[in-house]
Design an enzyme around this catalytic site. Structure first.
Site, PDB file in Angstrom:
ATOM      1  N   GLU B  50      33.481  74.707  14.558  1.00 36.98           N
ATOM      2  CA  GLU B  50      34.067  73.393  15.051  1.00 36.98           C
ATOM      3  C   GLU B  50      35.693  73.502  14.613  1.00 36.98           C
ATOM      4  O   GLU B  50      36.393  72.699  15.016  1.00 36.98           O
ATOM      5  CB  GLU B  50      33.452  72.300  14.036  1.00 36.98           C
ATOM      6  CG  GLU B  50      32.145  71.963  14.547  1.00 36.98           C
ATOM      7  CD  GLU B  50      30.784  72.704  14.100  1.00 36.98           C
ATOM      8  OE1 GLU B  50      31.127  73.655  13.476  1.00 36.98           O
ATOM      9  OE2 GLU B  50      29.548  72.437  14.308  1.00 36.98           O
ATOM     10  N   PHE B 112      19.211  64.989   6.237  1.00 34.34           N
ATOM     11  CA  PHE B 112      19.709  66.067   6.716  1.00 34.34           C
ATOM     12  C   PHE B 112      20.872  66.173   7.452  1.00 34.34           C
ATOM     13  O   PHE B 112      21.167  65.100   8.386  1.00 34.34           O
ATOM     14  CB  PHE B 112      18.485  66.885   7.439  1.00 34.34           C
ATOM     15  CG  PHE B 112      18.839  68.096   8.241  1.00 34.34           C
ATOM     16  CD1 PHE B 112      18.836  69.131   7.375  1.00 34.34           C
ATOM     17  CD2 PHE B 112      18.888  67.995   9.671  1.00 34.34           C
ATOM     18  CE1 PHE B 112      19.173  70.320   7.970  1.00 34.34           C
ATOM     19  CE2 PHE B 112      19.251  69.293  10.216  1.00 34.34           C
ATOM     20  CZ  PHE B 112      19.420  70.459   9.267  1.00 34.34           C
ATOM     21  N   GLN B 113      21.740  67.116   7.274  1.00 34.90           N
ATOM     22  CA  GLN B 113      23.211  67.072   7.827  1.00 34.90           C
ATOM     23  C   GLN B 113      23.830  65.674   7.788  1.00 34.90           C
ATOM     24  O   GLN B 113      24.760  65.144   8.500  1.00 34.90           O
ATOM     25  CB  GLN B 113      22.928  67.324   9.151  1.00 34.90           C
ATOM     26  CG  GLN B 113      22.602  68.889   9.537  1.00 34.90           C
ATOM     27  CD  GLN B 113      22.823  69.452  10.845  1.00 34.90           C
ATOM     28  OE1 GLN B 113      22.713  68.786  11.925  1.00 34.90           O
ATOM     29  NE2 GLN B 113      23.090  70.736  10.926  1.00 34.90           N
ATOM     30  N   LYS B 162      23.782  58.270  14.975  1.00 29.42           N
ATOM     31  CA  LYS B 162      22.927  58.620  16.150  1.00 29.42           C
ATOM     32  C   LYS B 162      22.282  57.593  16.931  1.00 29.42           C
ATOM     33  O   LYS B 162      22.309  57.335  18.203  1.00 29.42           O
ATOM     34  CB  LYS B 162      21.766  59.600  15.567  1.00 29.42           C
ATOM     35  CG  LYS B 162      21.175  60.162  16.726  1.00 29.42           C
ATOM     36  CD  LYS B 162      20.310  61.414  16.314  1.00 29.42           C
ATOM     37  CE  LYS B 162      19.712  61.947  17.742  1.00 29.42           C
ATOM     38  NZ  LYS B 162      18.656  63.080  17.266  1.00 29.42           N
ATOM     39  N   MET B 478      52.424  88.138   3.780  1.00 32.45           N
ATOM     40  CA  MET B 478      53.467  87.416   3.024  1.00 32.45           C
ATOM     41  C   MET B 478      53.030  87.155   1.379  1.00 32.45           C
ATOM     42  O   MET B 478      53.781  87.310   0.858  1.00 32.45           O
ATOM     43  CB  MET B 478      53.404  85.919   3.689  1.00 32.45           C
ATOM     44  CG  MET B 478      54.414  85.219   3.090  1.00 32.45           C
ATOM     45  SD  MET B 478      56.073  85.612   3.263  1.00 32.45           S
ATOM     46  CE  MET B 478      56.476  84.824   5.062  1.00 32.45           C
TER      47      MET B 478
END
Lengths: 163, 569
Positions: B50, B112-113, B162, B478
């Site tokens: 993502e 969940f999630q 949802k 760096m």
């Protein structure tokens, strides 16, 4: 320097955390913050007491204005204004302390709003100094509990914070 | 018309003329993906992580004038997106991110999630919303696009539970947005602009310093015209590269920590500094106290009032859209009777040319070992200076910024504010999708590229012929540079052992990989790569491990306290 900032914000969930999150993320002080809906239920009004140099206060007001939900911001401490804070203080009130406590409440124009055989709840409003003085004036060992609302403030006369 | 929440989401994206959505499906966005499946206008780019979806959408926005759009699921989908969102926020990139959320009834139940996406993203978005009713989706998405692209742009997140995406509601896409709490200033204050012009014309040592705001407001053309007319020196920050043509003689190079000697000296010793869409950040002016010690008048044009007088006190603040204000400034200049102090300006240019003659960008090339600066110079030549160049973060980013001369805006895509390693390849993906026929190259390092290496797979699926120029020095360059200069050469965890064979890795993903070891092969490899118009080519340049980025202003030092090369140490 101490500043009192008043603002109108959309009364939506998360509005308070947008403001408090801004203060913590940028390291600004919050001495107190109060919030409640106004007569227009879609708007909340906050009073924030903060401190900082002029540069910091300028940034605070700019950053608050930048929040999408914030409608208006005013530093009301820039000119004449009135501040009030509410304190509820529960004290032990037995024997000779009972009379003494009543007298002190009267002197500070407080009201006893609840009494049991051993305690009082005293309601006191005023500016911060007055509430501090009351606490200083009574025997602190008698204090059972205090709760303070934090400052609410409003500009005097023509200075109006409204949509 | 009654539609489901999911269908409404897609209809809104169509209304906003969104070509591409970058995303990754999951439980909470199944209905939205189902609605996406049943239409063809909005195309979806399936990334492999993502974070890359957000970066690619971000680059799509950076390289065009549109709003980037990404779609992720709840929980880990949203947390993976956070780095991308913060990256876009720091660089003020207009984006709309749609995230799925667990069903309304499950919110707060540790489902969940489930994460508090609105809470987690609050400090790194311009604004965010949790939609609790399908009837609110259209107006919320309309607001999201409006907020993302107006005022100081930024990412806006819309979190949709949802069940809300499954509900039905009457669909109506609003034509316009009214928000009593949000009315950004566009036009600059006329009196302030006049004051600014007067100061500029009277200046003896004027300097113009422009940043990302010029790119974001599409003000490169009016800026260029104005600066040419005034004949004054100009510098573009890392975020502002391409705002003024880098090959023009009035351009002094980039300012700041790794800026040119002439740009930094001119910034510091100017008597009137015009800052346009820039924010005097720590990488540009170094120590603000040191910078403020030299007296000069500062004019600052910015759309965001909070950027003005934040780190440096400004004498003439002008709040407004950079393009509008510059155009107004140009109009007033045409009508102005003020004479410019051309004699002083000529003297000032002589001084600047003297600083220029230090030739601070020179480096010692080699026949034996590849110098990174040489690779970027050749990249510029081979692409005719006309490619979209993305970079990751580190030494290679600075070399790309220093040695690729950007003559056009929106050609240089990098993470300037947040400094996010891993943006390079997803940025190239976004740029290539937005400009299918353009040359797109990602200048990266072996450490950065591995932070989103999985996107080689996305590039294969969508046939994105980007060219990856890996400046491979086997070090976190760096970090190694700072350890060499400021930590006694103790290279704590900056050496990377067990690197993959990048050429083979690219081949494993179905691309072309070329390892380049000798300076003599650099140009040929680049030409070969760009001649393959339909292939992703991964060029793995084995470069000098000890090369450092110069000039350098150490953190906390003043702009004039530069290390010009290793000999200065």
């Amino acid at each position: 320097m101490r500043h009192v900032i008043a603002l109108l914000i959309e009364n939506e969930s998360g509005a308070l955390s947008r403001v408090s999150g801004l203060f913590s993320a940028r390291g600004y002080n919050i001495e107190s913050l109060t919030v409640a809906p106004t007569e227009d239920a879609s708007l909340s009004r906050m009073t924030i007491v903060t401190s900082g140099s002029d540069d910091i206060i300028e940034q605070i007001t700019k950053q608050l204005n930048k929040l999408v939900d914030v409608v208006k911001v005013v530093d009301i401490s820039e000119s004449a204004h009135v501040e009030r804070e509410l304190m509820l203080i529960k004290v032990r009130a037995t024997g000779k302390d009972r009379e003494e406590m009543k007298r002190m409440a009267d002197i500070f124009r407080g009201r006893i709003i609840d009494a049991t055989d051993s305690s009082y709840i005293i309601e006191l409003t005023g500016n911060q100094t007055k509430l501090d003085s009351f606490i200083g004036a009574i025997d602190t060992t008698l204090i059972l509990e205090t709760v303070r609302s934090g400052i609410v403030g409003i500009g005097r006369g023509d200075r109006i914070l409204k949509l | 018309m009654v539609l489901t929440g999911a269908e409404i989401v897609i209809r809104c994206l169509q209304e906003e003329k969104v070509d591409y959505v970058f995303g990754y499906p999951g439980g909470a966005v199944l209905f939205i993906y189902d609605a996406l499946f049943q239409q063809e206008k909005v195309r979806h780019i399936l990334v492999r992580h993502e974070q890359a979806a957000i970066h690619a959408a971000d680059a799509y926005a950076r390289s065009t004038e549109t709003v980037g759009v990404a779609l992720v699921t709840s929980g880990p989908g949203a947390t993976n997106a956070v780095t991308g969102i913060a990256t876009a926020y720091c660089d003020s990139i207009p984006m709309v991110i749609i995230s799925g959320q667990v069903p309304t009834a499950a919110i707060g139940q540790d489902a969940f999630q489930e994460v508090d996406t609105v809470g987690i993203t609050r400090p790194c978005v311009k604004h965010n919303f949790l939609v609790k009713d399908a009837a609110d989706i259209a107006s919320t998405i309309k607001k999201a696009f409006h907020l993302a692209k107006t005022g100081r742009p930024g990412p806006v997140l819309v979190d949709i539970p949802k069940d809300v995406s499954a509900q039905s509601a009457e669909y109506h896409y609003p034509k316009s947005v009214e928000m009593r709490s949000y009315n950004p200033v566009v036009k600059g204050h006329q009196g302030q602009i006049k004051k600014a012009l007067k100061l500029l014309l009277e200046a003896k040592r004027p300097m113009i310093y422009t940043g990302g705001g010029v790119i974001l407001s599409d003000a490169a053309a009016p800026l260029t015209q104005l600066v040419r007319k005034l004949g004054m020196p100009i510098t573009n920050t890392l975020m502002g590269l391409g705002g003024y043509p880098a090959t023009d003689k009035q351009y002094l190079g980039m300012p700041g920590m790794h800026g040119t000697y002439e740009a930094n000296m001119s910034m510091h010793f100017s008597d009137v500094l015009l800052a346009v869409g820039a924010r005097f950040d720590d990488r540009v002016i170094g120590d603000p106290a040191h910078f403020a010690a030299e007296p000069r008048k500062i004019i600052h044009i910015d759309i965001d009032p909070s950027s003005i007088s934040k780190r440096v006190k400004v004498d003439v603040p002008i709040v407004g859209d950079v393009k509008e204000v510059l155009e107004e400034l140009a109009r007033l200049l045409d009508d102005s009777k003020h004479e410019q102090d051309t004699a002083s300006l000529a003297t000032w240019w002589r001084q600047i040319d003297e600083w220029r003659s230090r030739d601070c960008m020179k480096y010692k090339n080699s026949d034996e070992i590849i110098k990174p600066q040489y690779v970027v110079e050749k990249l510029w030549e081979v692409t005719g200076g006309d490619a979209f160049i993305t970079s990751d973060v580190g030494q290679h980013q600075m070399w790309a910024a220093q040695y690729y001369k950007f003559d056009k805006p929106r050609r240089w895509l990098n993470s300037g504010g947040l400094g996010t390693m891993g943006v390079g390849m997803p940025y190239a993906m976004g740029a290539q999708l937005a400009h299918p026929d353009a040359q797109v190259a990602c200048v990266t390092g072996e450490a950065s590229i591995q932070m989103n290496i999985q996107e080689l797979s996305t590039c294969k699926q969508f046939r994105l012929p980007i060219k990856i120029c890996n400046l491979n020095n086997r070090y976190l360059g760096m970090v190694r540079q700072w350890q060499e200069l400021f930590h006694g050469g103790r290279y704590s965890e900056s050496y990377m052992d067990s690197l993959p064979d990048f050429a083979k890795l690219a081949e494993a993903y179905g691309h072309i990989g070329i390892r380049v070891d000798r300076p003599a092969d650099v140009e040929g490899a680049l030409r070969e790569a760009f001649s393959r118009k339909n292939d992703l080519v991964f060029l793995d340049f084995q470069i000098d491990q000890t090369e450092n980025v110069y000039p350098m202003v150490q953190g906390g030092k003043g702009l004039t306290e530069m290390i010009l090369s290793a000999e200065d140490l």
